[in-house]
Write a protein that holds these residues in place. Structure first.
Motif, short mmCIF file in Angstrom:
data_model
loop_
_atom_site.label_atom_id
_atom_site.label_comp_id
_atom_site.label_asym_id
_atom_site.label_seq_id
_atom_site.Cartn_x
_atom_site.Cartn_y
_atom_site.Cartn_z
N THR A 2 -29.38 -69.96 -7.97
CA THR A 2 -30.08 -68.93 -7.20
C THR A 2 -29.35 -68.69 -5.88
OG1 THR A 2 -31.53 -70.51 -6.10
CG2 THR A 2 -32.32 -69.57 -8.17
N ILE A 26 -37.91 -59.20 -11.32
CA ILE A 26 -36.92 -60.17 -10.85
C ILE A 26 -37.61 -61.51 -10.67
CG2 ILE A 26 -35.32 -60.75 -9.00
CD1 ILE A 26 -35.04 -57.74 -8.51
N VAL A 53 -33.42 -65.52 -5.41
CA VAL A 53 -33.35 -64.77 -6.67
C VAL A 53 -32.17 -65.32 -7.49
CG1 VAL A 53 -34.38 -62.67 -5.75
CG2 VAL A 53 -31.92 -62.96 -5.66
N GLU A 57 -29.22 -61.12 -10.41
CA GLU A 57 -30.13 -60.09 -9.91
C GLU A 57 -29.94 -59.79 -8.42
OE1 GLU A 57 -32.27 -58.40 -11.72
OE2 GLU A 57 -32.00 -59.51 -13.58
N ARG A 60 -29.57 -55.90 -7.29
CA ARG A 60 -30.83 -55.16 -7.45
C ARG A 60 -31.88 -55.63 -6.45
NH1 ARG A 60 -34.08 -54.92 -13.03
NH2 ARG A 60 -35.68 -56.01 -11.87
N ALA A 61 -31.97 -56.95 -6.24
CA ALA A 61 -32.93 -57.50 -5.29
C ALA A 61 -32.60 -57.07 -3.87
CB ALA A 61 -32.98 -59.02 -5.40
#
Length: 116
Positions: A2, A26, A53, A57, A60-61
């Motif tokens: 992450t 997400i 996250v 991702e 996009r996050a």
């Protein structure tokens, strides 16, 4: 693995961002929220409350967090609300007397509710 997408000093703000990311699909989670709540004076020392996250991702996050910071999800001031139920007025002279007796004398007393 992450990666941290955002940091906040307020745990509630981090939870809101995490909820928005989860609503978008997400798999996000909040780190160090409990530490920031238990030791509020350490919030800046630990780097704030972090929103994590997955690596895949991140782009996009980051876009969603940028939209949140820009105010894309704010509500307008002209929101109309339907009238809801009216709260029942349960205050009476006997309830006030019972409250005073409980606080001053530490003696619980029953009271009558107001008749309609």
């Amino acid at each position: 693995m992450t990666v941290i997408v955002a940091r906040y000093t307020d745990p509630l703000e981090a939870q809101l961002v995490c909820g928005r990311l989860q609503a978008e699909g997400i798999d996000a989670f909040v780190g160090d929220a409990h530490m920031a709540l238990a030791n509020w004076e350490w919030r800046l020392a630990i780097g704030g409350v972090k929103v994590h996250v997955p690596d895949a991702e991140l782009s996009r996050a980051s876009a969603i967090v940028a939209e949140l910071d820009a105010g894309a999800y704010t509500l307008s001031d002209e929101v109309t609300r339907e009238p809801g139920p009216v709260p029942v007025d349960r205050e009476s002279w006997s309830s006030r007397l019972a409250w005073v007796a409980l606080v001053v004398l530490q003696l619980p007393l029953p009271w009558r509710r107001r008749r309609r």
